[in-house]
Design a protein around this motif. Structure first.
Motif, mmCIF file in Angstrom:
data_model
loop_
_atom_site.group_PDB
_atom_site.id
_atom_site.type_symbol
_atom_site.label_atom_id
_atom_site.label_comp_id
_atom_site.label_asym_id
_atom_site.label_seq_id
_atom_site.Cartn_x
_atom_site.Cartn_y
_atom_site.Cartn_z
ATOM 1 N N ARG A 1 8.997 35.682 20.899
ATOM 2 C CA ARG A 1 9.417 35.095 22.178
ATOM 3 C C ARG A 1 10.760 35.675 22.629
ATOM 4 N NH1 ARG A 1 9.906 28.592 23.407
ATOM 5 N NH2 ARG A 1 10.333 28.745 25.661
ATOM 6 N N VAL A 2 10.830 35.997 23.925
ATOM 7 C CA VAL A 2 12.076 36.480 24.537
ATOM 8 C C VAL A 2 12.393 35.551 25.711
ATOM 9 C CG1 VAL A 2 13.264 38.369 25.674
ATOM 10 C CG2 VAL A 2 11.583 38.863 23.877
ATOM 11 N N CYS A 3 13.580 34.964 25.660
ATOM 12 C CA CYS A 3 13.992 34.037 26.727
ATOM 13 C C CYS A 3 14.845 34.766 27.747
ATOM 14 C CB CYS A 3 14.789 32.861 26.141
ATOM 15 S SG CYS A 3 13.805 31.823 25.032
ATOM 16 N N GLU A 4 14.630 34.414 28.999
ATOM 17 C CA GLU A 4 15.438 34.976 30.082
ATOM 18 C C GLU A 4 16.881 34.487 29.951
ATOM 19 O OE1 GLU A 4 13.555 34.063 33.735
ATOM 20 O OE2 GLU A 4 11.815 35.368 33.366
ATOM 21 N N PRO A 5 17.812 34.992 30.774
ATOM 22 C CA PRO A 5 19.214 34.579 30.646
ATOM 23 C C PRO A 5 19.368 33.066 30.578
ATOM 24 C CG PRO A 5 19.064 36.372 32.175
ATOM 25 C CD PRO A 5 17.666 36.046 31.794
ATOM 26 N N ILE A 6 20.332 32.625 29.751
ATOM 27 C CA ILE A 6 20.514 31.207 29.467
ATOM 28 C C ILE A 6 20.705 30.412 30.750
ATOM 29 C CG2 ILE A 6 22.072 29.575 28.331
ATOM 30 C CD1 ILE A 6 22.505 31.671 26.159
ATOM 31 N N MET A 7 21.396 30.983 31.723
ATOM 32 C CA MET A 7 21.662 30.255 32.958
ATOM 33 C C MET A 7 20.383 29.967 33.746
ATOM 34 S SD MET A 7 23.420 33.286 35.204
ATOM 35 C CE MET A 7 23.644 32.225 36.612
ATOM 36 N N LEU A 8 19.304 30.764 33.505
ATOM 37 C CA LEU A 8 18.023 30.503 34.167
ATOM 38 C C LEU A 8 17.183 29.498 33.394
ATOM 39 C CD1 LEU A 8 16.973 34.069 35.360
ATOM 40 C CD2 LEU A 8 18.095 32.279 36.668
ATOM 41 N N THR A 9 17.336 29.464 32.073
ATOM 42 C CA THR A 9 16.482 28.604 31.235
ATOM 43 C C THR A 9 17.056 27.204 31.081
ATOM 44 O OG1 THR A 9 17.577 29.495 29.282
ATOM 45 C CG2 THR A 9 15.569 30.585 29.997
ATOM 46 N N GLU B 1 14.274 36.166 19.474
ATOM 47 C CA GLU B 1 13.995 35.593 18.153
ATOM 48 C C GLU B 1 13.942 36.671 17.083
ATOM 49 O OE1 GLU B 1 10.416 33.331 18.658
ATOM 50 O OE2 GLU B 1 11.519 31.495 19.125
ATOM 51 N N ALA B 2 13.752 37.949 17.494
ATOM 52 C CA ALA B 2 13.626 39.039 16.512
ATOM 53 C C ALA B 2 14.614 40.147 16.872
ATOM 54 C CB ALA B 2 12.197 39.590 16.506
ATOM 55 N N GLN B 3 15.245 40.693 15.821
ATOM 56 C CA GLN B 3 16.195 41.795 16.000
ATOM 57 C C GLN B 3 15.490 43.022 16.554
ATOM 58 O OE1 GLN B 3 19.488 41.752 15.460
ATOM 59 N NE2 GLN B 3 19.794 43.891 15.956
ATOM 60 N N GLU B 4 14.284 43.249 16.122
ATOM 61 C CA GLU B 4 13.526 44.418 16.573
ATOM 62 C C GLU B 4 13.252 44.352 18.067
ATOM 63 O OE1 GLU B 4 9.253 46.645 15.634
ATOM 64 O OE2 GLU B 4 9.848 44.855 14.502
ATOM 65 N N ASP B 5 12.893 43.147 18.549
ATOM 66 C CA ASP B 5 12.656 42.989 19.990
ATOM 67 C C ASP B 5 13.929 43.241 20.782
ATOM 68 O OD1 ASP B 5 10.034 42.406 19.548
ATOM 69 O OD2 ASP B 5 10.277 40.224 19.683
ATOM 70 N N ARG C 1 23.986 46.995 32.710
ATOM 71 C CA ARG C 1 24.949 46.288 31.868
ATOM 72 C C ARG C 1 24.461 44.857 31.667
ATOM 73 N NH1 ARG C 1 30.294 47.363 35.221
ATOM 74 N NH2 ARG C 1 28.805 46.876 36.867
ATOM 75 N N VAL C 2 23.867 44.607 30.488
ATOM 76 C CA VAL C 2 23.310 43.290 30.181
ATOM 77 C C VAL C 2 23.811 42.848 28.815
ATOM 78 C CG1 VAL C 2 21.252 43.671 31.582
ATOM 79 C CG2 VAL C 2 21.223 44.305 29.180
ATOM 80 N N ASN C 3 23.700 41.534 28.555
ATOM 81 C CA ASN C 3 24.067 40.946 27.266
ATOM 82 C C ASN C 3 22.820 40.399 26.602
ATOM 83 O OD1 ASN C 3 26.698 41.538 27.903
ATOM 84 N ND2 ASN C 3 27.149 39.497 28.694
ATOM 85 N N ALA C 4 22.813 40.444 25.271
ATOM 86 C CA ALA C 4 21.677 39.928 24.508
ATOM 87 C C ALA C 4 22.195 39.291 23.229
ATOM 88 C CB ALA C 4 20.689 41.041 24.187
ATOM 89 N N VAL C 5 21.556 38.186 22.829
ATOM 90 C CA VAL C 5 21.924 37.491 21.596
ATOM 91 C C VAL C 5 20.647 37.168 20.839
ATOM 92 C CG1 VAL C 5 24.034 36.537 22.578
ATOM 93 C CG2 VAL C 5 21.910 35.247 22.760
ATOM 94 N N ILE C 6 20.818 36.851 19.536
ATOM 95 C CA ILE C 6 19.677 36.514 18.680
ATOM 96 C C ILE C 6 19.812 35.060 18.263
ATOM 97 C CG2 ILE C 6 18.491 36.996 16.519
ATOM 98 C CD1 ILE C 6 19.346 39.834 16.754
ATOM 99 N N PHE D 1 14.528 46.071 23.708
ATOM 100 C CA PHE D 1 15.003 45.659 25.029
ATOM 101 C C PHE D 1 16.262 46.427 25.432
ATOM 102 C CE2 PHE D 1 17.755 42.878 27.576
ATOM 103 C CZ PHE D 1 16.938 42.638 28.657
ATOM 104 N N LEU D 2 17.251 46.478 24.535
ATOM 105 C CA LEU D 2 18.516 47.141 24.867
ATOM 106 C C LEU D 2 18.326 48.640 25.052
ATOM 107 C CD1 LEU D 2 20.990 45.260 22.510
ATOM 108 C CD2 LEU D 2 20.653 44.941 24.947
ATOM 109 N N LYS D 3 17.412 49.243 24.290
ATOM 110 C CA LYS D 3 17.164 50.676 24.456
ATOM 111 C C LYS D 3 16.595 50.967 25.840
ATOM 112 C CE LYS D 3 14.808 54.617 22.374
ATOM 113 N NZ LYS D 3 13.909 55.069 21.298
ATOM 114 N N GLU D 4 15.651 50.126 26.257
ATOM 115 C CA GLU D 4 15.029 50.349 27.563
ATOM 116 C C GLU D 4 15.993 50.046 28.716
ATOM 117 O OE1 GLU D 4 12.151 51.482 28.597
ATOM 118 O OE2 GLU D 4 11.328 51.894 26.607
#
Length: 1095
Positions: free
Chosen positions: A488-496, A523-527, A542-547, A531-534
């Motif tokens: 599962r990948v959640c959209e930005p926290i401010m949207l959820t 939920e997964a480091q691989e995901d 310029r985006v932020n991502a957390v696990i 995402f960040l590579k793409e």
């Protein structure tokens, strides 16, 4: 303390002293503050100046007095006539004496390199300061006093105790050849390095001012000015010569154009004269035409008068005939009225006859109708009998219908069963349709709710797009590429995040940083790496991502229950204020401990100190503030800080995603039910259609059987009906003979009446005929009268027509006359305007003479004008200003020629002056430089080094480029190099500067020279050599005064009796100047010296 002394070559010998008549203690400088500063005008605090008896040069310094100046309270220095060496430790005030010399002799403060305002040289804490310089002068010493006002940053000047201006002081100083701004004469400590930076040109100028004759520098300046003016004159002559040549060439080019211009002007003058004569010729032609028209108008006027007189008899005869015509017209009208009355009666009789004829025709037509009706009745009777016979025959052949009833009953039962099935099916169809309508209403309601949720979500996305466009683009990419991720990948926290109450959004936004509010949660480091590579690497977003944590923190219980905290005004933890997906909630609990941070009210803020002490919470939210509580690592004290909450920006829009998912599932269920209802409805409609078809078939069969069953009875009824009709038709009979007899009798009666009417009509016609004959006779008489009248009127009209034409001709001629008269006036006015004549002036003789040689007709004038204009138009491309410019250039060429001659004479004069001044300046200068070089080289040779000075220039005529070049070498292995701020070391530059000044000393004509701490960068060997040369040079006879300032001296240096050594002492135990008694000190010194041998 500074004491002047004379020393011999032996350092241990007793120093001589200089005694001042007022107070010997005044020679001792002190850094202690004086009890009273000087005032304006100067007070007699310092002793009056005393002319020295020593061999001072004109302009040498005899005395220096200072009060509240830099390091000094009160100090007076009396230098010697030769070498004055001022010695003292750094900071004692040696350079202060140099500053006093500079400022006391009207030098600029900036020249010292210390400050740019004179007020900065006054001792700190004092409002005023004073410097006094006494200069030796054979006619009487010159005492210059400068008082400095700190507040106004102004100086007040006095010469020999009399107030004066700075300009007068500068003139007096310049008259003694004192140049405190010349580095060759006055070299302060902060300017030592700048001497080597002097350019060759600046060094030459300083040397000229310092040791050259007074006229040398003046000649040099004159040469530079003469040379500059010579260059300007040469440039001016060259430019004027070139300009003159260009103008001559240009005038040659335009000469032919000018000739063509004058030729064209001759044609234009002829055109002008033709155009001047043309209005006069035109006026004469129009005037002649006016006379002709006027004569014709008078003739036509006479003809009109004659025509009017000839119309009078015709008018009278026409009036007489008109009266006869009216009489006949009345009689004709009377006859016509009688004829009309008789004709009306005839018409009435004719109408009655027509009505009688119509009545006869109606009787005949009624008889024919009755005959036709009787024939038709007989035909109908025959047809009815035949129909009865046919029906009776058909009745005989009809079968028995009793056997059809069982079949009808069976079909009725089948039909009833089909109708019951059909009713049941239609009822089910109605139920299905109602169910479908209900489901569609539910679907519309659910879609509206989903759309409302989507609108709220769009508001949140719009805020994200406006503030963080890269994050918004990444969200769009994620929605289109979710299949690339395993978990599962959640959209930005401010949207959820969905706030349960919008007013609590400020707590969440103040607690969670904006970087995490716009972060994607994985939920997964691989995901996350995919995402960040793409997104980051490929799309450069310029985006932020957390696990999220591997184990969920979303439901983790707080360390303290909320019921315990309610007494302090807390109503919830941050986690309970909003809903979010499990990974997002788990991350926020793990990272920001939202399950441990309570939210309070205004009541919490009022008792915040108690809350902090009793609850030991790390973070607390009140209604409008955030409190952070920390414990000091060193003192174990509790430290709290509070900040005001910012207004929420992103989380104010709430979208319940769980409810939206429930609505989507509900929508799917409704769609599924709609599909099922639609399928059942289609099947029921098909069944109903089949039953309808079967019902129609049974009804048709039943109808056919019933028709067969009722056919015999119908035939019997028809036969009975036809027999009744036949009986009625046989009873309705008609007597045609009787009807014919009645009609004949009525027609005879009507014919008798018609005969009577015809007789009456004949009589009336005869009367009308007689009246018509009478009327015709009257009409003929009237026609004769009308004919005569028409002839007279025709003659009258012809005469009137001729009169009108003649009058019209008269009007036209009169209008033409007036038009020509006006045109004559206009042409006369125009002709006078062309010739510039007034209303009463006659044509000038010159015009009359010119007009005689020109054509006298308009055609000839127009032809000649056309010809001349054509000739003038051939001269194209000519500018009217060509002649003016040509004449102007001719005058300018003449003027330039004269100016060029004057400039050349002036240039020759300047060249002659330059030659004379150059001879007076250059030869003495070369001799002077040669002497400097001789001394300079000698000094360097004595130091086992080499140096030379020469006069350098690149162009002999560029007098502003002349300069003195100093070249030195300090090692045998090197070549001579020019003295620059970069090539030589600091000590080498100091040695070179000092030796150059020594070379000037022997040639110097200035009263004194000041050198401040020039030996600082020298090595001991060079310092000793330089010192020896300074002593030797400065202590010669008839040399100028020399001030040498140094903080230190080498041991065993040679000294001269002509030297004056001034020691500068400074310290907390110094005796005040007013308590220092030099005579008493000398007496004690002598007593000690006398008693020492006896011991």
């Amino acid at each position: 303390m500074a004491t002047p002394s004379r020393r011999t070559s032996t350092p241990s010998s007793q120093a001589s002293k200089r005694v001042l008549p007022r107070d010997p203690s005044s020679e001792v400088p002190s850094k202690r503050k004086s009890s009273a500063p000087s005032t304006l005008p100067p007070t007699p605090l310092l002793p009056p100046p005393l002319q020295s008896s020593g061999p001072f040069v004109e302009g040498s310094i005899v005395r220096i007095a200072m009060e509240n100046f830099l390091t000094y309270d009160i100090c007076e220095v009396s230098p010697g006539p030769n070498l004055n060496m001022i010695i003292g430790a750094n900071g004692t005030g040696k350079s202060s004496i140099v500053c006093a010399i500079c400022l006391g002799l009207a030098g600029k403060p900036a020249f010292m390199g210390r400050a740019d305002k004179v007020g900065f040289f006054v001792k700190r804490g004092c409002s005023k300061g004073m410097v006094e310089i006494e200069l030796f002068r054979a006619s009487g010493n010159l005492v210059i006093t400068r008082e400095i006002d700190v507040a106004k940053n102004q100086s007040f000047w006095y010469i020999n105790k009399k107030s004066t201006t700075q300009k007068v002081v500068e003139e007096q100083v310049a008259a003694l050849n004192i140049q405190v701004g010349n580095l060759c004469q006055f070299l302060p400590q902060d300017k030592v390095g700048e001497f080597a930076k002097l350019t060759k040109i600046e060094l030459l100028e300083a040397t000229e001012k310092s040791i050259g004759p007074p006229e040398m520098h003046r000649y040099h300046c004159e040469l530079k000015n003469f040379r500059e003016k010579e260059k300007q004159l040469e440039t001016s002559c060259k430019e004027k010569t070139e300009y003159l040549e260009k103008m001559i060439q240009r005038n040659e080019r335009y000469k032919q154009d000018v000739e063509r211009f004058y030729e064209r002007k001759r044609h234009l003058d002829l055109i002008e004269m033709l155009e001047a004569k043309r209005p006069w010729v035109e006026y004469e032609n129009v005037r002649q035409e006016y006379e002709e028209v006027k004569q014709a108008r008078d003739q036509v006027k006479e003809e009109v008068r004659k025509l009017k007189e000839g119309q009078i008899p015709i008018t009278r005869r026409i009036e007489e005939i008109e009266r006869q015509h009216h009489n006949l017209e009345a009689r004709i009208k009377e006859k016509a009225t009688g004829i009309k009355e008789k004709s009306q009666k005839c018409k009435e009789k004719q109408d009655v006859l027509e009505r009688k004829d119509k009545h006869i025709e109606e009787l005949q037509q009624a008889l024919i109708v009755k005959q036709n009706e009787e024939h038709d009745r007989q035909r109908r009777i025959s047809n009815t009998r035949k129909m009865i016979e046919d029906l009776q025959n058909e009745l005989k052949t009809t079968e028995n219908c009793e056997n059809l009833q069982p079949q009808i009953d069976a079909i009725t039962n089948d039909l009833r069963r089909v109708q019951d099935e059909k009713a049941l099916c239609e009822s089910e169809i109605i139920d299905k349709r109602r169910e479908r309508e209900t489901l569609e209403k539910e679907k519309k309601s659910v879609c509206d709710l989903i759309k409302r949720f989507d609108n709220l979500m769009n508001q949140k996305e719009d805020k994200l797009r406006q503030r963080y466009r890269d994050t918004y683009d990444a969200v769009l990419w994620l929605r289109n590429n979710r299949e690339k991720f395993k978990q599962r990948v959640c959209e930005p926290i401010m949207l959820t995040i969905n706030m349960k109450d919008n007013k609590n959004a400020k707590y969440i936004e103040n607690h969670i940083p904006s970087n995490d509010l716009r972060a994607f949660v994985f939920e997964a480091q691989e995901d996350m790496e995919v995402f960040l590579k793409e997104v980051r690497d490929n799309k450069k977003l310029r985006v932020n991502a957390v696990i999220a944590p591997s184990s969920s923190y979303a439901d983790k219980a707080p360390s303290r229950s909320l019921s315990e905290l309610k007494q302090y005004g807390f109503f919830s933890y941050l986690r309970e204020l909003f809903d979010a997906p499990d990974p997002v909630m788990s991350y926020l609990c793990f990272q920001y401990h939202i399950h441990e941070v309570p939210v309070g009210t205004e009541r919490t803020r009022e008792r915040i100190e108690r809350v902090i002490q009793e609850t030991q919470l790390k973070q607390i939210y009140t209604a409008e503030e955030k409190y952070v509580v920390k414990t000091s690592f060193y003192s174990n004290k509790v430290i709290s800080s509070n900040t005001s909450l910012k207004v929420a920006q992103f989380l104010t829009v709430t979208v319940d995603l769980e409810q939206r998912r429930h609505l989507e599932e509900q929508l799917k269920e409704i769609n599924r039910k709609l599909d099922a209802v639609g399928s059942g409805l289609i099947a029921l409609c098909e069944t109903n259609q089949h039953l309808e078809h079967k019902d129609n078939e049974l009804r048709q069969k039943k109808k056919d059987l019933l028709e067969r069953k009722t056919k015999k009875r119908q035939l019997e009824q028809k036969i009975s009906s036809k027999l009744g009709s036949l009986k009625l038709m046989e009873q309705d009979t008609c007597n045609l003979e009787e009807e014919e007899r009645k009609a004949s009798t009525k027609i005879k009666e009507i014919n008798v009446q018609k005969a009577e009417l015809v007789t009456e009509l004949t009589n009336l016609i005869k009367i009308c005929t007689s009246l018509n004959i009478q009327k015709v006779d009257l009409i003929l008489q009237n026609t004769t009268v009308n004919s005569e009248k028409n002839k007279l009127e025709s003659d009258y009209m012809a005469a009137s027509s001729r009169l009108r034409l003649t009058e019209q001709n008269f009007i036209e001629l009169d209008e033409n006359r007036q038009r020509l008269l006006q045109k004559c006036k206009e042409l006369m006015k125009r002709a006078r305007q062309v010739c510039n004549l007034g209303a009463e002036q006659t044509v000038p003789q010159e015009y009359q003479t010119a007009f005689q040689d020109l054509p006298n007709t308009l055609d000839e004038i127009d032809a000649l004008l056309t010809e001349e204009r054509s000739r003038a138009s051939c001269f194209t491309g000519l500018n009217p200003t060509v002649v003016e410019e040509y004449t102007k250039r001719e005058e300018e060429i003449e003027q330039l020629t004269e100016e060029l001659k004057t400039k050349k004479v002036e240039l020759d004069k300047y060249r002659e002056n330059i030659s004379q001044v150059k001879e007076r300046w250059l030869n003495p200068l070369k001799e002077l430089v040669e002497k400097i070089n001789e001394k300079f080289s000698s000094f360097f040779s004595s130091m086992q080094c080499a140096g030379e000075v020469d006069l350098h220039t690149d162009n002999e005529d560029d007098y502003d480029k002349y300069g003195i070049r100093i070249r030195v070498k300090f090692r045998d292995t090197t070549q001579l190099h020019e003295l620059t701020p970069y090539h030589q070391s600091g000590g080498e530059r100091s040695v070179s500067t000092m030796l150059y000044l020594m070379a000037l000393q022997e040639l110097n004509r200035c009263p004194f020279r000041v050198v401040d701490e020039i030996n600082q960068g020298m090595d001991p060997i060079n310092e000793r050599r330089v010192f020896e040369m300074v002593v030797k040079t400065a202590c010669k006879e008839n040399t100028s005064q020399y001030f040498f300032i140094t903080p230190k001296l080498l041991q065993n240096l040679p000294y001269s009796e002509k030297m004056t050594i001034l020691f500068v002492y400074n310290g907390p135990h110094m005796l005040e100047p007013n308590r220092w008694n030099l005579k008493a000190f000398q007496r004690r010194r002598r007593r000690i010296t006398v008693t020492q041998p006896s011991q």
